[in-house]
Design a protein around this motif. Structure first.
Motif, PDB file in Angstrom:
ATOM      1  N   UNK A  84       0.843  -1.199   0.000  1.00 13.38           N
ATOM      2  CA  UNK A  84       0.000   0.000   0.000  1.00 13.38           C
ATOM      3  C   UNK A  84       0.876   1.246   0.000  1.00 13.38           C
ATOM      4  N   UNK A  85       1.941   1.224   0.802  1.00 12.71           N
ATOM      5  CA  UNK A  85       2.848   2.373   0.877  1.00 12.71           C
ATOM      6  C   UNK A  85       3.523   2.660  -0.462  1.00 12.71           C
ATOM      7  N   UNK A  86       3.673   1.627  -1.302  1.00 13.74           N
ATOM      8  CA  UNK A  86       4.380   1.790  -2.573  1.00 13.74           C
ATOM      9  C   UNK A  86       3.524   2.424  -3.664  1.00 13.74           C
ATOM     10  N   UNK A  87       2.215   2.493  -3.463  1.00 13.85           N
ATOM     11  CA  UNK A  87       1.330   3.045  -4.481  1.00 13.85           C
ATOM     12  C   UNK A  87       1.499   4.562  -4.568  1.00 13.85           C
ATOM     13  N   UNK A  88       1.514   5.079  -5.779  1.00 17.44           N
ATOM     14  CA  UNK A  88       1.583   6.528  -5.972  1.00 17.44           C
ATOM     15  C   UNK A  88       0.760   6.910  -7.190  1.00 17.44           C
ATOM     16  N   UNK A  89       0.424   8.192  -7.282  1.00 16.34           N
ATOM     17  CA  UNK A  89      -0.357   8.653  -8.423  1.00 16.34           C
ATOM     18  C   UNK A  89       0.511   8.698  -9.674  1.00 16.34           C
ATOM     19  N   UNK A  90      -0.144   8.658 -10.804  1.00 16.45           N
ATOM     20  CA  UNK A  90       0.530   8.688 -12.093  1.00 16.45           C
ATOM     21  C   UNK A  90       0.765  10.144 -12.489  1.00 16.45           C
ATOM     22  N   UNK A  91       2.023  10.589 -12.421  1.00 14.51           N
ATOM     23  CA  UNK A  91       2.319  12.003 -12.683  1.00 14.51           C
ATOM     24  C   UNK A  91       2.102  12.362 -14.146  1.00 14.51           C
ATOM     25  N   UNK A  92       2.073  11.375 -15.018  1.00 11.54           N
ATOM     26  CA  UNK A  92       1.890  11.627 -16.447  1.00 11.54           C
ATOM     27  C   UNK A  92       0.431  11.577 -16.869  1.00 11.54           C
ATOM     28  N   UNK A  93      -0.439  11.214 -15.923  1.00  9.99           N
ATOM     29  CA  UNK A  93      -1.836  11.050 -16.268  1.00  9.99           C
ATOM     30  C   UNK A  93      -2.515  12.390 -16.538  1.00  9.99           C
TER      31      UNK A  93
END
Length: 215
Positions: A84-93
């Motif tokens: 869960x901690x490894x999830x991040x938003x997609x900066x290119x989205x």
């Protein structure tokens, strides 16, 4: 009692990088939406596995192109927390006006085929919790892909729940997105569609998911 295999699917759109002001014991603090979402997921998983270690969690992230499995089904709490901690938003989205849900239901089918709904050793309930955080994008499912959803929803042991968090400032667009999400409710009503802005109600909505309509 029937144990659950829960697929938590996180929509990692760029809207999750925005910050929100939330109450704190010292007053208020600002947190990114992705951090708020991670906290809610961690709290849900911790409570769910404390209720029964027989439950299993699968963690996925979703962009407009595909659904990626971050962690396959497991009851290992420490492992899930790390994932869960490894999830991040997609900066290119880049948010579009519409979001095609075809890959969500297509990839869910593949995940479930690897872990069949009918098992000889143990029976499970299969739940997908779809965490959706786009205020300006309407989810839809083309007619050509509706059979994938219908096949999943036809199975009595499959459930699809939605937790929708949206902007506080605008009501018109979030309402349109909520209305679009209604098409993904089970016909028999045994599913959750929970909506709020990024506030205390958002965390309350995750607590509702601890219960299951068949339990």
């Amino acid at each position: 009692f029937i144990a659950e295999r829960i697929i938590i699917c996180v929509d990692i759109s760029s809207e999750l990088r925005a910050t929100e002001q939330i109450p704190d014991i010292t007053g208020t603090m600002r947190k990114t939406r992705i951090d708020l979402l991670k906290f809610a997921i961690r709290s849900f998983v911790f409570a769910k596995l404390r209720l029964s270690a027989d439950h299993q969690i699968c963690l996925c992230s979703y962009t407009d192109s595909n659904l990626a499995v971050v962690q396959t089904f497991t009851s290992d709490l420490e492992l899930i927390m790390k994932k869960v901690a490894s999830i991040n938003y997609d900066i290119l989205h880049v948010n579009d006006q519409l979001m095609d849900m075809s890959s969500v239901f297509g990839d869910l089918s593949h995940i479930l085929f690897r872990h069949p709904l009918h098992e000889t050793s143990k029976e499970y309930l299969y739940r997908t919790i779809f965490a959706y955080g786009r205020s300006l994008t309407l989810p839809y499912l083309p007619d050509s892909s509706s059979n994938m959803k219908d096949q999943l929803f036809a199975h009595p042991n499959f459930f699809f729940d939605v937790v929708y968090a949206h902007e506080r400032s605008s009501k018109e667009k979030p309402q349109a997105a909520f209305d679009a999400l209604c098409q993904f409710e089970r016909p028999d009503g045994n599913s959750y569609l929970l909506s709020s802005s990024w506030d205390v109600q958002f965390f309350k909505n995750w607590t509702y998911l601890l219960a299951h309509p068949l339990q």
